[in-house]
Write a protein that holds these residues in place. Structure first.
Motif, PDB file in Angstrom:
ATOM      1  N   THR A  28       5.482 -17.211   0.718  1.00 26.78           N
ATOM      2  CA  THR A  28       5.586 -15.900   1.507  1.00 26.78           C
ATOM      3  C   THR A  28       4.891 -14.801   0.774  1.00 26.78           C
ATOM      4  OG1 THR A  28       7.650 -15.534   0.419  1.00 26.78           O
ATOM      5  CG2 THR A  28       7.795 -16.750   2.409  1.00 26.78           C
ATOM      6  N   TRP A  29       4.702 -13.686   1.422  1.00 24.83           N
ATOM      7  CA  TRP A  29       3.981 -12.477   1.236  1.00 24.83           C
ATOM      8  C   TRP A  29       4.867 -11.379   1.472  1.00 24.83           C
ATOM      9  CZ3 TRP A  29      -0.589 -12.787  -1.551  1.00 24.83           C
ATOM     10  CH2 TRP A  29      -1.153 -14.117  -1.661  1.00 24.83           C
ATOM     11  N   SER A  30       4.813 -10.349   0.433  1.00 26.02           N
ATOM     12  CA  SER A  30       5.750  -9.112   0.770  1.00 26.02           C
ATOM     13  C   SER A  30       5.018  -8.040   0.157  1.00 26.02           C
ATOM     14  CB  SER A  30       6.924  -9.328   0.179  1.00 26.02           C
ATOM     15  OG  SER A  30       7.166  -9.594  -1.072  1.00 26.02           O
ATOM     16  N   GLY A  31       5.371  -6.749   0.214  1.00 27.24           N
ATOM     17  CA  GLY A  31       4.921  -5.638  -0.363  1.00 27.24           C
ATOM     18  C   GLY A  31       5.645  -4.632  -0.087  1.00 27.24           C
ATOM     19  N   TYR A  32       5.728  -3.536  -1.188  1.00 29.92           N
ATOM     20  CA  TYR A  32       6.493  -2.464  -1.294  1.00 29.92           C
ATOM     21  C   TYR A  32       5.677  -1.340  -1.739  1.00 29.92           C
ATOM     22  CZ  TYR A  32      10.357   0.256  -3.395  1.00 29.92           C
ATOM     23  OH  TYR A  32      11.375   1.388  -3.644  1.00 29.92           O
ATOM     24  N   VAL A  33       6.117   0.008  -1.016  1.00 33.32           N
ATOM     25  CA  VAL A  33       5.621   1.539  -1.683  1.00 33.32           C
ATOM     26  C   VAL A  33       6.638   2.390  -1.381  1.00 33.32           C
ATOM     27  CG1 VAL A  33       3.911   3.000  -0.905  1.00 33.32           C
ATOM     28  CG2 VAL A  33       3.462   0.594  -0.281  1.00 33.32           C
ATOM     29  N   ASP A  34       6.702   3.000  -2.668  1.00 32.20           N
ATOM     30  CA  ASP A  34       7.808   4.093  -2.791  1.00 32.20           C
ATOM     31  C   ASP A  34       6.873   5.224  -3.026  1.00 32.20           C
ATOM     32  OD1 ASP A  34       9.779   5.752  -3.649  1.00 32.20           O
ATOM     33  OD2 ASP A  34      10.366   4.837  -5.301  1.00 32.20           O
ATOM     34  N   ALA A  35       6.897   6.444  -2.091  1.00 34.68           N
ATOM     35  CA  ALA A  35       6.245   7.622  -2.270  1.00 34.68           C
ATOM     36  C   ALA A  35       7.341   8.786  -2.357  1.00 34.68           C
ATOM     37  CB  ALA A  35       5.458   7.821  -1.149  1.00 34.68           C
ATOM     38  N   TYR A  36       6.976   9.756  -3.604  1.00 39.05           N
ATOM     39  CA  TYR A  36       7.982  10.476  -3.907  1.00 39.05           C
ATOM     40  C   TYR A  36       7.302  12.019  -4.035  1.00 39.05           C
ATOM     41  CZ  TYR A  36       6.794  10.239  -8.707  1.00 39.05           C
ATOM     42  OH  TYR A  36       5.944  10.491  -9.996  1.00 39.05           O
ATOM     43  N   TYR A  37       8.111  12.861  -4.051  1.00 41.34           N
ATOM     44  CA  TYR A  37       7.814  14.259  -4.529  1.00 41.34           C
ATOM     45  C   TYR A  37       9.261  14.809  -5.442  1.00 41.34           C
ATOM     46  CZ  TYR A  37       7.410  19.281  -4.548  1.00 41.34           C
ATOM     47  OH  TYR A  37       7.101  20.759  -5.060  1.00 41.34           O
ATOM     48  N   ALA A  38       8.888  15.086  -6.562  1.00 42.17           N
ATOM     49  CA  ALA A  38       9.822  15.563  -7.306  1.00 42.17           C
ATOM     50  C   ALA A  38       9.925  17.086  -7.785  1.00 42.17           C
ATOM     51  CB  ALA A  38      10.219  14.732  -8.666  1.00 42.17           C
ATOM     52  N   TYR A  39      10.747  17.841  -7.943  1.00 43.70           N
ATOM     53  CA  TYR A  39      10.660  19.132  -8.468  1.00 43.70           C
ATOM     54  C   TYR A  39      11.712  19.546  -9.522  1.00 43.70           C
ATOM     55  CZ  TYR A  39       9.861  24.205  -8.438  1.00 43.70           C
ATOM     56  OH  TYR A  39       9.525  25.645  -9.029  1.00 43.70           O
ATOM     57  N   ASP A  40      11.312  19.676 -10.641  1.00 43.19           N
ATOM     58  CA  ASP A  40      12.005  20.054 -11.978  1.00 43.19           C
ATOM     59  C   ASP A  40      12.086  21.551 -12.111  1.00 43.19           C
ATOM     60  OD1 ASP A  40      12.712  20.248 -14.509  1.00 43.19           O
ATOM     61  OD2 ASP A  40      12.064  18.330 -15.199  1.00 43.19           O
ATOM     62  N   TYR A  68       3.553  -2.637  -4.990  1.00 40.32           N
ATOM     63  CA  TYR A  68       3.196  -3.988  -5.041  1.00 40.32           C
ATOM     64  C   TYR A  68       2.894  -4.713  -4.028  1.00 40.32           C
ATOM     65  CZ  TYR A  68       7.935  -5.665  -4.649  1.00 40.32           C
ATOM     66  OH  TYR A  68       9.130  -5.632  -4.187  1.00 40.32           O
ATOM     67  N   ILE A  69       2.142  -5.724  -4.119  1.00 43.97           N
ATOM     68  CA  ILE A  69       1.992  -6.818  -3.428  1.00 43.97           C
ATOM     69  C   ILE A  69       2.463  -7.991  -3.965  1.00 43.97           C
ATOM     70  CG2 ILE A  69       0.234  -8.338  -2.230  1.00 43.97           C
ATOM     71  CD1 ILE A  69       0.819  -5.722  -0.614  1.00 43.97           C
ATOM     72  N   ILE A  84       1.353  -7.716  -8.227  1.00 41.82           N
ATOM     73  CA  ILE A  84       0.372  -6.735  -8.552  1.00 41.82           C
ATOM     74  C   ILE A  84       1.103  -5.330  -8.459  1.00 41.82           C
ATOM     75  CG2 ILE A  84      -1.589  -6.144  -9.194  1.00 41.82           C
ATOM     76  CD1 ILE A  84      -1.105  -8.919  -9.824  1.00 41.82           C
ATOM     77  N   MET A  85       1.095  -4.391  -9.409  1.00 41.95           N
ATOM     78  CA  MET A  85       1.616  -3.164  -9.025  1.00 41.95           C
ATOM     79  C   MET A  85       0.729  -2.038  -9.353  1.00 41.95           C
ATOM     80  SD  MET A  85       4.519  -2.548 -12.060  1.00 41.95           S
ATOM     81  CE  MET A  85       4.273  -2.744 -13.770  1.00 41.95           C
ATOM     82  N   ALA A  86       1.027  -0.793  -9.054  1.00 45.12           N
ATOM     83  CA  ALA A  86       0.476   0.420  -9.306  1.00 45.12           C
ATOM     84  C   ALA A  86       1.599   1.547  -9.087  1.00 45.12           C
ATOM     85  CB  ALA A  86      -0.882   0.721  -8.603  1.00 45.12           C
ATOM     86  N   GLY A  87       1.066   2.482  -9.490  1.00 45.76           N
ATOM     87  CA  GLY A  87       2.101   3.911  -9.460  1.00 45.76           C
ATOM     88  C   GLY A  87       2.496   4.291 -10.953  1.00 45.76           C
ATOM     89  N   THR A  88       3.291   5.532 -10.787  1.00 42.37           N
ATOM     90  CA  THR A  88       3.503   6.234 -12.004  1.00 42.37           C
ATOM     91  C   THR A  88       4.387   5.502 -12.845  1.00 42.37           C
ATOM     92  OG1 THR A  88       5.191   7.532 -10.844  1.00 42.37           O
ATOM     93  CG2 THR A  88       3.191   8.499 -11.065  1.00 42.37           C
ATOM     94  N   TYR A  89       5.409   4.561 -12.192  1.00 46.02           N
ATOM     95  CA  TYR A  89       6.273   3.726 -13.095  1.00 46.02           C
ATOM     96  C   TYR A  89       5.635   2.655 -14.066  1.00 46.02           C
ATOM     97  CZ  TYR A  89       8.738  -0.635 -13.921  1.00 46.02           C
ATOM     98  OH  TYR A  89       9.517  -1.795 -14.444  1.00 46.02           O
ATOM     99  N   ALA A  90       4.449   2.330 -13.317  1.00 45.67           N
ATOM    100  CA  ALA A  90       3.624   1.321 -14.062  1.00 45.67           C
ATOM    101  C   ALA A  90       2.735   2.211 -15.082  1.00 45.67           C
ATOM    102  CB  ALA A  90       2.464   0.486 -13.233  1.00 45.67           C
ATOM    103  N   GLN A  91       2.305   3.071 -14.845  1.00 44.61           N
ATOM    104  CA  GLN A  91       1.466   4.080 -15.793  1.00 44.61           C
ATOM    105  C   GLN A  91       2.277   4.226 -16.821  1.00 44.61           C
ATOM    106  OE1 GLN A  91       0.349   7.709 -14.172  1.00 44.61           O
ATOM    107  NE2 GLN A  91      -0.868   8.559 -16.071  1.00 44.61           N
ATOM    108  N   TYR A  92       3.686   4.811 -16.812  1.00 45.96           N
ATOM    109  CA  TYR A  92       4.468   5.243 -18.019  1.00 45.96           C
ATOM    110  C   TYR A  92       5.317   4.053 -18.699  1.00 45.96           C
ATOM    111  CZ  TYR A  92       2.986   9.624 -16.715  1.00 45.96           C
ATOM    112  OH  TYR A  92       1.905  10.749 -16.332  1.00 45.96           O
ATOM    113  N   ASN A  93       5.756   3.301 -17.664  1.00 44.38           N
ATOM    114  CA  ASN A  93       6.675   2.148 -18.373  1.00 44.38           C
ATOM    115  C   ASN A  93       5.908   1.047 -18.939  1.00 44.38           C
ATOM    116  OD1 ASN A  93       9.555   1.445 -18.446  1.00 44.38           O
ATOM    117  ND2 ASN A  93       9.079  -0.132 -17.439  1.00 44.38           N
ATOM    118  N   MET A  94       4.719   0.911 -18.718  1.00 46.21           N
ATOM    119  CA  MET A  94       4.047  -0.110 -19.249  1.00 46.21           C
ATOM    120  C   MET A  94       2.943   0.630 -20.209  1.00 46.21           C
ATOM    121  SD  MET A  94       5.031  -3.069 -17.597  1.00 46.21           S
ATOM    122  CE  MET A  94       3.975  -4.169 -17.555  1.00 46.21           C
ATOM    123  N   ALA A  95       3.177   1.401 -20.641  1.00 48.52           N
ATOM    124  CA  ALA A  95       2.048   2.150 -21.438  1.00 48.52           C
ATOM    125  C   ALA A  95       1.703   1.560 -22.724  1.00 48.52           C
ATOM    126  CB  ALA A  95       2.379   3.702 -21.799  1.00 48.52           C
TER     127      ALA A  95
END
Length: 356
Positions: A28-40, A68-69, A84-95
């Protein structure tokens, strides 16, 4: 990254054609995309929210938290997952991982050791056995993660032996790991870390879980034993749902017999407003006075209370729009606003997440 995606996609496509021909197997194949906007509201100049956050952590910009796919293969006696993933989670959590591995969300294989019982041995890069929150925000009760989730493992690398009872009420696991959220082991550290998990589901409404971790977090021969315990209960009844969790950790001071401790309680309540709308409120407290997990360079260390309110709209079965207001209050001035120290941090985050 492009080469990695092409290689993995080609391998998976090739395997899926061959494996699909195997009796009693599925691909089986699946995917997920979480797009966001945050204001601090502290308006950080570098657009980066507090350093102890790894999800939805970019301020005043539209971004992708996680995409991810995933390919998943299963048969009567074997299973495998690769995502396989991309996004800011991957950028900072896997640094801290090597560049080639920073885009691996999941990569593991498993074999069933018994024909009559649900006993599995899985190995590779696995989802963490700790906590009730994952990096997939659509599956969590709140849009953003609790402090305890952000600062305990989201993933782990090693082997897991698990057993599920015939009535599906009990699951027990023992794990051998490379370390505390690590794919590669720390330099000079030859110690295998250990983990355990016991989950009990006495009925469809209640889940009880106890997870533990033991390992040496020292590098280059330094001995720093870490003990960690994670407890939580999830209860869902009609329109109401409750989660209560508690983390406690203890780590040996470098080359001494003394230990530093940290802990964190969290409570979440969720209410179904209508068929497609939900509200969730969260209270949390995180104390790490000695900076074992979160360093502040202040005498009081990290002592933070958090509150959040979450509104969800279920657009379709596989898509959700969410907005959350969250405030942190610290015992000391660990936050900054326009280069001035302060003890509060308020942010509003919105997200559209689609799973397919």
């Amino acid at each position: 990254m492009k080469k990695l995606l092409l290689i993995c996609a080609s391998v998976l496509m090739f395997l899926s054609k061959g494996l699909a021909q195997t009796n009693n197997s599925t691909m089986t194949w699946s995917g997920y995309v979480d797009a966001y906007y945050a204001y601090d509201f502290n308006q950080p100049d570098d657009h980066l929210r507090p350093s102890f956050l790894y999800n939805h952590n970019r301020h005043n910009e539209f971004n992708i938290n996680l995409a991810y796919i995933k390919g998943a293969y299963s048969s009567n006696r074997t299973r495998a997952n690769l995502a396989i993933m991309a996004g800011t989670y991957a950028q900072y959590n896997m640094a801290t991982e090597s560049p080639l591995l920073q885009h691996i969300f999941e990569a593991n294989v498993g074999i069933k050791l018994s024909q009559k019982h649900e006993i599995w041995l899985d190995a590779g890069i696995l989802p963490s056995h700790i906590g009730f929150e994952s990096a997939v925000s659509k599956d969590c009760w709140t849009l953003t993660r609790s402090i305890l989730a952000e600062n305990s493992p989201y993933y782990e690398s090693g082997a897991k032996l698990s057993y599920t009872s015939p009535n599906q009420q009990w699951t027990a696991s023992v794990l051998a790991l490379n370390g505390w959220q690590r794919i590669k082991r720390l330099n000079g550290n030859q110690t295998v870390s250990l983990g355990t998990q016991i989950t009990h589901k006495p009925n469809e409404n209640l889940t009880l879980n106890w997870s533990t971790y033991y390992g040496n977090e020292g590098i280059n021969g330094i001995n720093q034993k870490r003990y960690f315990s994670n407890l939580y209960a999830i209860y869902q009844h009609e329109k109401w749902g409750f989660i209560a969790g508690f983390d406690y950790g203890s780590q040996q001071k470098a080359n001494t017999d003394g230990y530093n401790n940290w802990y964190s309680p969290v409570a979440i309540v969720r209410y179904q407003l209508a068929s497609k709308m939900r509200l969730a409120a969260r209270y949390e407290y995180y104390q790490d006075k000695n900076g074992v997990i979160i360093q502040t360079n202040t005498p009081e260390g990290f002592q933070v209370t958090g509150y959040s309110l979450n509104w969800d709209y279920q657009v379709t079965d596989n898509a959700v729009f969410r907005i959350e207001a969250k405030n942190y209050h610290a015992n000391s001035d660990i936050f900054t606003e326009k280069s001035q120290p302060k003890n509060d941090n308020l942010a509003i985050t919105s997200s559209i997440a689609v799973q397919f």
